[in-house]
Design a protein around this motif. Sequence first.
Motif, PDB file in Angstrom:
ATOM      1  N   LYS A  74       0.881  -1.312   0.046  1.00 53.62           N
ATOM      2  CA  LYS A  74       0.219   0.051  -0.117  1.00 53.62           C
ATOM      3  C   LYS A  74       0.608   1.440  -0.053  1.00 53.62           C
ATOM      4  O   LYS A  74       0.188   2.387   0.087  1.00 53.62           O
ATOM      5  N   GLY A  75       2.274   1.151   0.163  1.00 55.08           N
ATOM      6  CA  GLY A  75       2.964   2.171   0.195  1.00 55.08           C
ATOM      7  C   GLY A  75       3.165   3.036   1.382  1.00 55.08           C
ATOM      8  O   GLY A  75       3.772   3.813   1.544  1.00 55.08           O
ATOM      9  N   GLU A  76       2.644   2.283   2.669  1.00 55.51           N
ATOM     10  CA  GLU A  76       2.734   2.825   3.749  1.00 55.51           C
ATOM     11  C   GLU A  76       4.420   2.650   4.419  1.00 55.51           C
ATOM     12  O   GLU A  76       4.735   3.045   5.403  1.00 55.51           O
TER      13      GLU A  76
ATOM     14  N   GLN B  39       7.226  -1.592  -5.829  1.00 56.76           N
ATOM     15  CA  GLN B  39       6.280  -0.656  -4.769  1.00 56.76           C
ATOM     16  C   GLN B  39       5.691   0.246  -5.803  1.00 56.76           C
ATOM     17  O   GLN B  39       4.593   0.614  -5.916  1.00 56.76           O
ATOM     18  N   TYR B  40       6.406   1.145  -6.717  1.00 56.83           N
ATOM     19  CA  TYR B  40       6.168   1.960  -7.603  1.00 56.83           C
ATOM     20  C   TYR B  40       5.131   1.516  -8.505  1.00 56.83           C
ATOM     21  O   TYR B  40       3.928   2.315  -8.967  1.00 56.83           O
TER      22      TYR B  40
ATOM     23  N   ILE C 208       1.553   0.772  -6.885  1.00 56.71           N
ATOM     24  CA  ILE C 208       0.840   1.821  -6.659  1.00 56.71           C
ATOM     25  C   ILE C 208       0.187   2.593  -7.934  1.00 56.71           C
ATOM     26  O   ILE C 208      -0.769   2.881  -7.897  1.00 56.71           O
ATOM     27  N   LYS C 209       1.279   2.764  -9.027  1.00 56.64           N
ATOM     28  CA  LYS C 209       0.888   3.539  -9.872  1.00 56.64           C
ATOM     29  C   LYS C 209       0.120   2.955 -10.913  1.00 56.64           C
ATOM     30  O   LYS C 209      -0.818   3.559 -11.438  1.00 56.64           O
TER      31      LYS C 209
ATOM     32  N   GLY D 214      -1.949   0.343 -10.366  1.00 54.47           N
ATOM     33  CA  GLY D 214      -3.185  -0.249  -9.844  1.00 54.47           C
ATOM     34  C   GLY D 214      -3.095  -1.894  -9.521  1.00 54.47           C
ATOM     35  O   GLY D 214      -4.183  -2.373  -9.964  1.00 54.47           O
TER      36      GLY D 214
ATOM     37  N   ARG E  58      -3.092  -5.648  -8.351  1.00 53.27           N
ATOM     38  CA  ARG E  58      -4.012  -6.173  -7.339  1.00 53.27           C
ATOM     39  C   ARG E  58      -3.677  -7.837  -7.460  1.00 53.27           C
ATOM     40  O   ARG E  58      -3.551  -8.266  -8.343  1.00 53.27           O
TER      41      ARG E  58
ATOM     42  N   TRP F 148      -3.249  -9.008   1.282  1.00 50.01           N
ATOM     43  CA  TRP F 148      -2.481  -9.255  -0.058  1.00 50.01           C
ATOM     44  C   TRP F 148      -2.889 -10.734  -0.327  1.00 50.01           C
ATOM     45  O   TRP F 148      -2.441 -11.224  -1.451  1.00 50.01           O
TER      46      TRP F 148
END
Length: 774
Positions: A320-322, A354-355, A358-359, A361, A363, A409
């Motif tokens: 989730k980028g957290e 990670q990039y 997130i960018k 989408g 899943r 996940w």
Amino acid sequence: MKFGEQLRSSIIREYQWYYIDYDALKGDLKNATGPPRPGSAIGHEWTEADETRFVGKLEAELEKVYTKQQVKAMEISRRIAVSEREVNEVVNRLNERGLNEAGPTEEEFMLLEEDLSDIIADVHDLAKFVQLNYTGFYKIIKKHDKMTGWHLRPAFETRLKAKPFYKENYDASVVGLSKLYDLVRTRGNPAKGDSAAGGAQASFIRQTTKYWVHPDNVTELKLIILKHLPVLVFNANKEFEPQDSAITSIYYDNPDTFELYEGRLKKTEGAEAIRLRWYGGMQNETIFVERKTHREDWTGEKSVKARFSMKEKNVNAYMKGELLPPAIFEKARKERKKSDKAIAEDERLASEIQYSVIKKGYRPVCRSFYHRTAFQLPADARVRISLDTELTMVREDNLDGRRRSGDNWRRMDIGIDWPFSQLPPEDVVRFPYAVLEVKLQTQAGQEPPEWVRELISSHLVEAVPKFSKFIHGTAHLFPDRIHLLPYWMPQMDVDIRKPTSHDFGIRRPELSSTTNTSTDDDEDLDSDDEDKAAAAQRHRGPSASGARGTTQNGSSADVEDQTVDLTAVNDEPFPIYDSDDEYDENYEMEEARRVGGWHYYKTLLATKGHALGRGTLTVLHYLVPRPRSTQVDRSARQEMFFGNERIQTKKFRAPPGKKIYVPVRVEPKVYFAAERTFLGWLEYSIYIGTIAATLLNFGDQPTPAQFVISGSYTFLAIATLIYALVVYVYRSRSIRNRKAARYHDRWGPSILCAALFVAVGLNVALEGRIRGIW
């Protein structure tokens, strides 16, 4: 052959009194004692007394088979334990002997090797015995239900579960035998070292090929390989457990576009696959985040798989980028278990993944689960073979309103409890075959080992290049969203079993020159057209279903073999797949509806135009007078090979609205070849145009005949230019879109030569007439 004949021809002497009495049970079905029933397959009504009698006999047969399987399995376990003590004793004597002490002799090792080979043959025979009997029970129950109208299968499945002789797992035996055989084969000096090592990678050429293995041949294949390569065990100090071989992967993709799926399917340059993998059960806290990147050969780079590990509790925050990558590797930097360079590379990989997630989408969409048995010499990666069994793909998405994984996940309602019977059918795909992967690292010009070449050319395996668990699972689980299918999908209904092609299999030492324990397991073609997948049910459970194709009239050729044979005989192109150059209106209309707008109306008009053209050609085909073909009876030779039934010619087609993608290898030289061909056509058109200009300007006063001749050459030159341009544009677009189009030109050169012949003939005729020669 019929199953009764197959059973009789496959009997192993030790088990000859313990096989299911298939003929007696089949005959008992015909001895109904009820009143006559016209039109019945058994002639009389099947009564309750008949059912009680038949079930009693079936129970007795099941008890007989189950008892023999249990006794033999215990005997094999005891023999393995005794052999382990003997091998350890000999090896200890070898290690402890002094300079003046007599150690074990070569004869002792040879006797131990023969004993282990005999145990291996016993395991093989027991597996064949179990498989054949399970098939027999499945078939006789189905025959009973069909002939009598009484449904025995649901009740008898409960009895099978109470005495599950068919569920015996031989993995522990294979691992134990592998360790002992490796000790004896190397005379007490097995290879040691890091299993991932394999020498300088730059000096090797790596070749990876994938094969399908029918469940009937899995145990035999394992036993053959372990006689050449030991089972790779990463923790030799731990007792083997079934969950140790379990591997689970969660694949990510964009659920709206499935761009990663399409990229991996088309093998485009730079295509990626992102997955999270763990080994063993759900309690494993170490998760590997992996990225596979495809590279074309012509780039000079190799396809790479890079990964890093992290704790399971941090996966959600990372995805989730957290949780940023520097925090993940902070502990590794402090402990300094890895070099700073390696940590920096892992951190860069983590940042890129990670990039992308997130960018774009990404899943979780698909899970793959399987048990892997790997064979490899430690510290020697020249030959590595892995066999994945019980392969299953499961949905992980939340697309249809059902919360499978939710915000997590991975979904938590399943673990490694194969076959995941708690899942609904639309959420799971149980692959019917095992997947064999052979990885070879050989120096340039060096041949692989002889036994490997015999293995991959044997009847035990079916080559399926570029097979992908991710691609297969995604295509199966998302039928409404995936419209481009892999090439192997239409072949799932074709039985991959083949007759024995050469003398290859498990042999007992004393009978190695005459006897091969591997048998030809052709499928049954019984008179009641029984289901073709009984043997495969053993690995999917009694209640599963999965029809398989079979051969006609006992012929050894399957559907694909017949297709290939007909192609060779007719000498005409007969593609196995509906390739991309063929217009599929269903697929085009589905794509147009998704795009919408003017593109939809244009496609609709094109579709109607194609339909009108086909209708016109069909009408003309029947109206225009032409010679009609005459049906000729088959010769005796043809009936001997094909029988008197219709010869099947199979062309695999995708379901309506979908398309099969056939892998196409595209390199820069392909573009250059298309351009070079186009320039060649231009050169010939210039030559023809030059001839036209010369003929027109040859004399002071051109005659009408010279105008006609020059005009014909000019028209031919222009037509050649237009044809060359159209073909070049078509080929370039097909190459750019990686289509499996027909790149060869069957008619162009022939038509050009014929037109030149006509033009030259016209020139000679007119000039001869002007000069008064005729």
